[in-house]
Design a protein around this motif. Structure first.
Motif, mmCIF file in Angstrom:
data_model
loop_
_atom_site.group_PDB
_atom_site.id
_atom_site.type_symbol
_atom_site.label_atom_id
_atom_site.label_comp_id
_atom_site.label_asym_id
_atom_site.label_seq_id
_atom_site.Cartn_x
_atom_site.Cartn_y
_atom_site.Cartn_z
ATOM 1 N N MET A 1 21.710 58.967 11.794
ATOM 2 C CA MET A 1 22.799 59.482 10.995
ATOM 3 C C MET A 1 23.308 60.813 11.563
ATOM 4 N N ILE A 2 22.394 61.682 11.905
ATOM 5 C CA ILE A 2 22.791 62.990 12.426
ATOM 6 C C ILE A 2 23.525 62.820 13.746
ATOM 7 N N GLN A 3 23.032 61.912 14.573
ATOM 8 C CA GLN A 3 23.659 61.686 15.874
ATOM 9 C C GLN A 3 25.096 61.187 15.701
ATOM 10 N N SER A 4 25.334 60.300 14.747
ATOM 11 C CA SER A 4 26.696 59.797 14.544
ATOM 12 C C SER A 4 27.599 60.895 13.992
ATOM 13 N N LYS A 5 27.062 61.787 13.145
ATOM 14 C CA LYS A 5 27.848 62.912 12.638
ATOM 15 C C LYS A 5 28.204 63.865 13.776
ATOM 16 N N HIS A 6 27.254 64.126 14.649
ATOM 17 C CA HIS A 6 27.525 64.992 15.805
ATOM 18 C C HIS A 6 28.605 64.391 16.688
ATOM 19 N N GLU A 7 28.536 63.079 16.882
ATOM 20 C CA GLU A 7 29.550 62.402 17.684
ATOM 21 C C GLU A 7 30.929 62.566 17.046
ATOM 22 N N ASP A 8 30.980 62.434 15.724
ATOM 23 C CA ASP A 8 32.250 62.582 15.010
ATOM 24 C C ASP A 8 32.813 63.997 15.134
ATOM 25 N N LEU A 9 31.921 64.980 15.189
ATOM 26 C CA LEU A 9 32.347 66.374 15.288
ATOM 27 C C LEU A 9 32.593 66.815 16.732
ATOM 28 N N GLY A 10 32.357 65.902 17.682
ATOM 29 C CA GLY A 10 32.616 66.215 19.085
ATOM 30 C C GLY A 10 31.473 66.897 19.801
ATOM 31 N N PHE A 11 30.287 66.939 19.177
ATOM 32 C CA PHE A 11 29.136 67.557 19.828
ATOM 33 C C PHE A 11 28.516 66.591 20.837
ATOM 34 N N LYS A 12 27.878 67.143 21.844
ATOM 35 C CA LYS A 12 27.168 66.325 22.822
ATOM 36 C C LYS A 12 25.874 65.796 22.203
ATOM 37 N N ASN A 13 25.414 64.657 22.736
ATOM 38 C CA ASN A 13 24.141 64.089 22.300
ATOM 39 C C ASN A 13 23.018 64.923 22.912
ATOM 40 N N TYR A 14 22.307 65.644 22.088
ATOM 41 C CA TYR A 14 21.262 66.528 22.595
ATOM 42 C C TYR A 14 20.054 66.510 21.660
ATOM 43 N N GLY A 15 18.929 66.054 22.152
ATOM 44 C CA GLY A 15 17.666 66.145 21.433
ATOM 45 C C GLY A 15 17.571 65.310 20.178
ATOM 46 N N LEU A 16 18.326 64.226 20.074
ATOM 47 C CA LEU A 16 18.286 63.420 18.856
ATOM 48 C C LEU A 16 17.809 61.996 19.103
ATOM 49 N N ASP A 17 17.203 61.750 20.238
ATOM 50 C CA ASP A 17 16.686 60.420 20.529
ATOM 51 C C ASP A 17 15.194 60.389 20.213
ATOM 52 N N TYR A 18 14.890 59.941 19.008
ATOM 53 C CA TYR A 18 13.510 59.888 18.553
ATOM 54 C C TYR A 18 13.031 58.443 18.548
ATOM 55 N N GLY A 19 11.776 58.251 18.809
ATOM 56 C CA GLY A 19 11.166 56.941 18.662
ATOM 57 C C GLY A 19 10.460 56.871 17.323
ATOM 58 N N ASN A 20 10.228 55.678 16.857
ATOM 59 C CA ASN A 20 9.522 55.502 15.593
ATOM 60 C C ASN A 20 8.032 55.341 15.839
ATOM 61 N N PRO A 21 7.229 55.767 14.886
ATOM 62 C CA PRO A 21 5.793 55.491 14.996
ATOM 63 C C PRO A 21 5.545 54.002 14.769
ATOM 64 N N ASP A 22 4.352 53.566 15.035
ATOM 65 C CA ASP A 22 3.959 52.189 14.748
ATOM 66 C C ASP A 22 3.620 52.124 13.256
ATOM 67 N N PHE A 23 4.615 51.738 12.441
ATOM 68 C CA PHE A 23 4.437 51.737 10.990
ATOM 69 C C PHE A 23 3.404 50.711 10.536
ATOM 70 N N VAL A 24 3.261 49.629 11.277
ATOM 71 C CA VAL A 24 2.252 48.622 10.929
ATOM 72 C C VAL A 24 0.861 49.236 11.049
ATOM 73 N N LYS A 25 0.600 49.896 12.172
ATOM 74 C CA LYS A 25 -0.701 50.551 12.365
ATOM 75 C C LYS A 25 -0.897 51.675 11.339
ATOM 76 N N TYR A 26 0.171 52.388 11.037
ATOM 77 C CA TYR A 26 0.099 53.472 10.046
ATOM 78 C C TYR A 26 -0.291 52.914 8.682
ATOM 79 N N ALA A 27 0.356 51.814 8.279
ATOM 80 C CA ALA A 27 0.023 51.179 6.997
ATOM 81 C C ALA A 27 -1.431 50.714 6.996
ATOM 82 N N GLU A 28 -1.831 50.110 8.096
ATOM 83 C CA GLU A 28 -3.197 49.604 8.188
ATOM 84 C C GLU A 28 -4.225 50.727 8.137
ATOM 85 N N SER A 29 -3.871 51.894 8.628
ATOM 86 C CA SER A 29 -4.807 53.020 8.594
ATOM 87 C C SER A 29 -5.092 53.485 7.171
ATOM 88 N N PHE A 30 -4.214 53.109 6.233
ATOM 89 C CA PHE A 30 -4.410 53.441 4.823
ATOM 90 C C PHE A 30 -4.912 52.241 4.015
#
Length: 85
Positions: A1-30
Motif C-alpha cells: 500500500m505504501i509503495q503504491s502511494k509513493h508511486e502516486d506521489l511521484g516518489f522513487k521506489n526505495y526500501g519498500l520491498d519486503y518479503g513475508n515470513p513463513d506464516f505456516v511455520k509461524y502458526a505451527e510454532s504456536f
C-alpha cells in the motif's frame, strides 16, 4: 500500500520491498495448523476442511499487489469523481 502511494506521489521506489515470513511455520510454532494453498481450488478444499476441524488454523493466501497503484490511485479517483457529478 505504501509503495503504491509513493508511486502516486511521484516518489522513487526505495526500501519498500519486503518479503513475508513463513506464516505456516509461524502458526505451527504456536501449535496451530498452517496451510498455504497454491490455487483457488486448493483454497476452497482447505477452507471446507478446516471449518469442520477443532483447533486454530491459519490459511496463508498470496496476494498480488501489482495492480494496487492503478486500482487505488487511478481508478478509485476516477470513479469517485464520477459519482460526485
Amino acid at each position: 500500500m505504501i509503495q503504491s502511494k509513493h508511486e502516486d506521489l511521484g516518489f522513487k521506489n526505495y526500501g519498500l520491498d519486503y518479503g513475508n515470513p513463513d506464516f505456516v511455520k509461524y502458526a505451527e510454532s504456536f501449535g496451530a495448523d498452517g496451510y498455504k494453498p497454491d490455487s483457488v481450488e486448493e483454497f476452497q478444499q482447505t477452507f471446507k476442511k478446516v471449518l469442520n476441524l477443532k483447533g486454530v488454523h491459519l490459511i496463508d493466501l498470496a496476494i498480488d499487489y501489482s495492480l494496487n497503484h492503478e486500482i487505488l490511485n487511478l481508478l478509485l479517483k476516477k470513479y469517485s469523481s464520477e459519482l460526485k457529478k
